[in-house]
Design an enzyme around this catalytic site. Structure first.
Site, PDB file in Angstrom:
ATOM      1  N   ASN A  85      45.735  38.756  33.897  1.00 46.95           N
ATOM      2  CA  ASN A  85      44.536  38.427  34.669  1.00 46.95           C
ATOM      3  C   ASN A  85      44.272  36.935  34.463  1.00 46.95           C
ATOM      4  O   ASN A  85      43.700  36.536  33.458  1.00 46.95           O
ATOM      5  CB  ASN A  85      43.344  39.270  34.173  1.00 46.95           C
ATOM      6  N   TRP A  86      44.734  36.155  35.434  1.00 46.59           N
ATOM      7  CA  TRP A  86      44.594  34.691  35.297  1.00 46.59           C
ATOM      8  C   TRP A  86      43.152  34.230  35.501  1.00 46.59           C
ATOM      9  O   TRP A  86      42.835  33.063  35.301  1.00 46.59           O
ATOM     10  CB  TRP A  86      45.497  33.978  36.314  1.00 46.59           C
ATOM     11  N   LYS A  87      42.301  35.139  35.988  1.00 48.19           N
ATOM     12  CA  LYS A  87      40.905  34.810  36.308  1.00 48.19           C
ATOM     13  C   LYS A  87      40.866  33.571  37.229  1.00 48.19           C
ATOM     14  O   LYS A  87      41.802  33.366  38.006  1.00 48.19           O
ATOM     15  CB  LYS A  87      40.095  34.600  35.028  1.00 48.19           C
ATOM     16  N   HIS A 127      36.331  45.120  36.985  1.00 47.82           N
ATOM     17  CA  HIS A 127      36.339  44.269  35.785  1.00 47.82           C
ATOM     18  C   HIS A 127      34.898  43.974  35.381  1.00 47.82           C
ATOM     19  O   HIS A 127      34.028  43.805  36.245  1.00 47.82           O
ATOM     20  CB  HIS A 127      37.093  42.969  36.082  1.00 47.82           C
ATOM     21  N   SER A 177      41.072  40.149  24.421  1.00 51.02           N
ATOM     22  CA  SER A 177      41.601  39.275  23.359  1.00 51.02           C
ATOM     23  C   SER A 177      43.007  39.660  22.900  1.00 51.02           C
ATOM     24  O   SER A 177      43.348  39.507  21.719  1.00 51.02           O
ATOM     25  CB  SER A 177      40.641  39.236  22.166  1.00 51.02           C
ATOM     26  N   GLY A 211      37.600  37.840  25.653  1.00 51.37           N
ATOM     27  CA  GLY A 211      37.481  36.407  25.378  1.00 51.37           C
ATOM     28  C   GLY A 211      36.815  36.055  24.058  1.00 51.37           C
ATOM     29  O   GLY A 211      36.481  34.894  23.821  1.00 51.37           O
ATOM     30  N   GLU A 213      33.502  41.409  34.406  1.00 54.22           N
ATOM     31  CA  GLU A 213      32.949  40.160  34.960  1.00 54.22           C
ATOM     32  C   GLU A 213      32.480  40.371  36.407  1.00 54.22           C
ATOM     33  O   GLU A 213      31.527  39.725  36.846  1.00 54.22           O
ATOM     34  CB  GLU A 213      33.989  39.026  34.854  1.00 54.22           C
ATOM     35  N   GLU A 215      38.638  48.026  28.551  1.00 54.64           N
ATOM     36  CA  GLU A 215      38.295  46.667  28.132  1.00 54.64           C
ATOM     37  C   GLU A 215      36.870  46.652  27.580  1.00 54.64           C
ATOM     38  O   GLU A 215      35.904  46.509  28.366  1.00 54.64           O
ATOM     39  CB  GLU A 215      38.366  45.710  29.326  1.00 54.64           C
TER      40      GLU A 215
END
Ligand code: PEP
Length: 244
Positions: free
Chosen positions: A10-12, A96, A207, A170, A98, A164
């Site tokens: 997941n490169w975001k 996700h 992480s 992160g 986010e 997650e």
């Protein structure tokens, strides 16, 4: 249980065109067993056409980080699953944390997205996970069961769930092996009983780096990982993919 490992990057909202070319060039050089490992890259939307082009004739697959829950229409700023399919996306990450946090995505919206993605023959990677407060209050199993109940259609042949925990994304904090196994078992049993789903690909995300990845894969029987920060580092990806 599927033996295939899914390594989902997941490169975001990271990388420009030059950095993307460089990272894909590096990834292309990594020798891994593509019959047992799928290397799936999920870049931001504007990088998808480039990545899709760069990975032609390689064993790398491309996916997306989200899509809209409707096929088309007046949805300014959104992206359709139809165009993602045209760009060769084989997977779409949905739900996700986010997206839930910054875009107010509810379980209901996530379920609509899952249904639409499946109708296009694409595989959704459905994210679930509890907040730190839920974990501390011992409400995490209830929260995860609710997410599974609300977001997953009944009777699917196969489903990909990425566990997650929000407190792990992160932060450098990673659940213990026992905690991951607990959620893996809970998910397997819940989906079997309430959704009649017997085939589960269970990924861990939060992480992940090469070290904890090896530990998790050696001490659980989960099916891979959803990787944020470390997926941007070629050395980490080299170790992860060659370990699989
Ligand atoms: C993610 O956001 O999907 C993720 C797993 O991020 P990180 O690996 O950076 O914690």
């Amino acid at each position: 249980m599927s033996q295939v490992k899914l390594i989902v990057s997941n490169w975001k909202m990271n990388l420009n065109f030059i950095q993307t070319r460089k990272l894909i060039n590096g990834l292309k050089k990594i020798k891994f067993n593509s019959s047992t490992t799928k290397n799936i890259i999920c870049p931001q939307f504007l990088l998808i056409p480039l990545v899709s082009e760069l990975i032609k004739k390689t064993n790398i697959l491309v996916g997306a980080q989200d899509c809209h829950q409707n096929t088309a229409g007046a949805f300014t700023g959104d992206t359709s699953v139809e165009l993602l399919k045209k760009m060769n996306c084989k997977y779409v990450i949905v739900g996700h944390s986010e997206r839930r946090q910054y875009h107010n995505e509810t379980d209901d919206i996530i379920k609509q997205k899952v249904d639409l993605i499946l109708s296009f023959g694409i595989k959704p990677i459905i994210c679930v996970g509890e907040s730190l407060k839920d974990r501390k209050n011992k409400k995490y199993t209830k929260v995860i069961k609710e997410q599974l109940s609300n977001c997953i259609p009944f009777g699917l042949n196969n489903v990909i769930i990425a566990y997650e925990p929000i407190w792990s994304i992160g932060t450098g904090l990673v659940p213990t092996i026992e905690e991951i196994v607990e959620i893996h078992d809970l998910t397997t049993n819940f989906l079997k009983k309430s959704k009649k789903i017997n085939q589960l690909n269970f990924l861990y995300g939060g992480s992940v780096n090469a070290d904890n990845f090896m530990d998790i894969m050696q001490n659980t029987n989960i099916n891979g990982a959803l990787i944020g920060g470390s997926s941007l580092k070629i050395n980490e990806m080299n170790k992860i993919l060659t370990f699989c």
